[in-house]
Scaffold this motif. Structure first.
Motif, short mmCIF file in Angstrom:
data_model
loop_
_atom_site.label_atom_id
_atom_site.label_comp_id
_atom_site.label_asym_id
_atom_site.label_seq_id
_atom_site.Cartn_x
_atom_site.Cartn_y
_atom_site.Cartn_z
N THR A 279 45.89 43.11 36.68
CA THR A 279 45.64 41.86 37.41
C THR A 279 44.38 41.98 38.25
O THR A 279 43.55 41.08 38.27
CB THR A 279 46.85 41.53 38.32
OG1 THR A 279 48.02 41.55 37.52
CG2 THR A 279 46.69 40.17 38.97
N GLU B 2 51.67 45.86 36.64
CA GLU B 2 50.59 44.99 36.19
C GLU B 2 49.48 44.85 37.22
O GLU B 2 48.56 44.06 37.05
CB GLU B 2 51.15 43.60 35.85
CG GLU B 2 51.79 43.57 34.49
CD GLU B 2 52.96 42.62 34.43
OE1 GLU B 2 52.99 41.66 35.22
OE2 GLU B 2 53.85 42.86 33.60
N VAL C 245 52.81 39.91 41.85
CA VAL C 245 52.55 40.75 40.67
C VAL C 245 53.50 41.95 40.65
O VAL C 245 53.81 42.54 41.69
CB VAL C 245 51.08 41.24 40.73
CG1 VAL C 245 50.79 42.24 39.64
CG2 VAL C 245 50.12 40.06 40.60
N LYS D 199 41.31 41.73 36.15
CA LYS D 199 41.02 40.34 35.77
C LYS D 199 40.38 39.60 36.95
O LYS D 199 39.34 38.96 36.80
CB LYS D 199 42.33 39.68 35.37
CG LYS D 199 42.14 38.52 34.42
CD LYS D 199 43.46 37.83 34.21
CE LYS D 199 43.82 37.76 32.74
NZ LYS D 199 45.17 37.19 32.57
#
Ligand SMILES: [Zn+2]
Length: 281
Positions: free
Chosen positions: A271, A267, A263, A274
């Protein structure tokens, strides 16, 4: 009026004491190619805007970048000076500690905090590479354990963000004992069904990669980070074989099934949000 003291001397001293521009305005990128403006770099989460190299990050910036709205609460870890070997090489271990504490304004290489990521309550453990290479001694192992206990008590996921040269050799066998200790703490999470997300950043090596860092239920590596146990050259010399150019990079490990995701730092919060939404109870 004394011409020498009133005119010549100030002129001379202004020449001699000319102020150098402060050296902390600029820094070199880890790629070695570019010189970067420190404030621009900070704005960009310490990622080089030319080559995208993810440079080390101080713990405070890391904490701010991880938690929602830069909002978190630190968790206290009891500190005691630990020098079981009365270790001394070029310098005394206690002096190295004092210098590192002064440099980073931290007690040791680990920090614990709680807060929310993507509106999920989490406990976060961070290793600070600026503090003696993020090396793991007794304090770091204890901080990891306390972090896991907090996650169990709060019934929330646990996240570790590693960057480390490995075990802290100045503490001898005590530092090696932190490997099974942190592994036991991860097992405790498992027994209590607490999700553990391990984030590997540049570099994660030695005893840290050989213990808790590679034990995450989900392992996320920051783009381009170097992750491994022993250095590439050491392995090449031992097995008498040449290793691929990208050996021990996050991308290589992803290709070989050692990490789940690579990653970009920008982000990471998204991430994690999520991932946490998938694993939270
Ligand atoms: Zn660069």
């Amino acid at each position: 009026m004394n011409w020498l003291t009133d005119y010549v001397k100030p002129k001379l001293s202004s020449l001699v004491n000319r102020k150098e521009p402060p050296s902390d305005l600029w820094t070199k990128c880890g790629c070695g190619e570019r010189t970067l403006y420190v404030s621009d770099l900070k704005e960009n989460l310490n990622v080089c805007s030319y080559c995208d190299f993810h440079m080390g990050m101080d713990v405070n910036s890391r904490l701010k970048s991880l938690f929602d709205n830069e909002n978190y609460e630190l968790i206290e870890v009891p500190f005691e000076n630990n020098d079981p070997l009365k270790f001394k090489d070029l310098k005394k271990y206690t002096d190295r500690m004092k210098a590192a504490q002064k440099k980073t304004d931290q007690k040791d290489a680990a920090i614990l905090a709680k807060g929310e990521i993507g509106s999920t309550k989490v406990v976060v453990f961070i290793l600070d590479f600026n503090f003696m290479g993020g090396s793991m001694g007794q304090f770091v192992g204890e901080a990891f354990k306390i972090g896991c206990q907090n996650a169990v008590n709060l019934n929330c996921p646990f996240i570790s963000v590693a960057s480390s040269g490995g075990a802290r050799m100045q503490e001898g066998i005590v530092s090696l004992m932190q490997l099974p200790k942190t592994v036991a703490a991860v097992n405790m999470l498992d027994q209590n069904k607490i999700p553990y997300v391990s984030v590997l950043t540049h570099p994660t090596t030695g005893g840290v990669s050989a213990s808790f860092a590679m034990l995450g239920d989900i392992i996320i590596a920051e783009k381009g980070s170097m992750i491994g146990f022993a250095g590439k050259r050491v392995i090449e010399e031992t097995i008498k074989e040449q290793l691929p150019e990208d050996f021990q990079t996050a991308e290589y490990l992803l290709e070989h099934g050692m990490v789940d995701m690579v990653v970009h730092r920008k982000e990471l919060n998204q991430t994690l949000s999520k991932v946490l939404s998938f694993v939270k109870k």
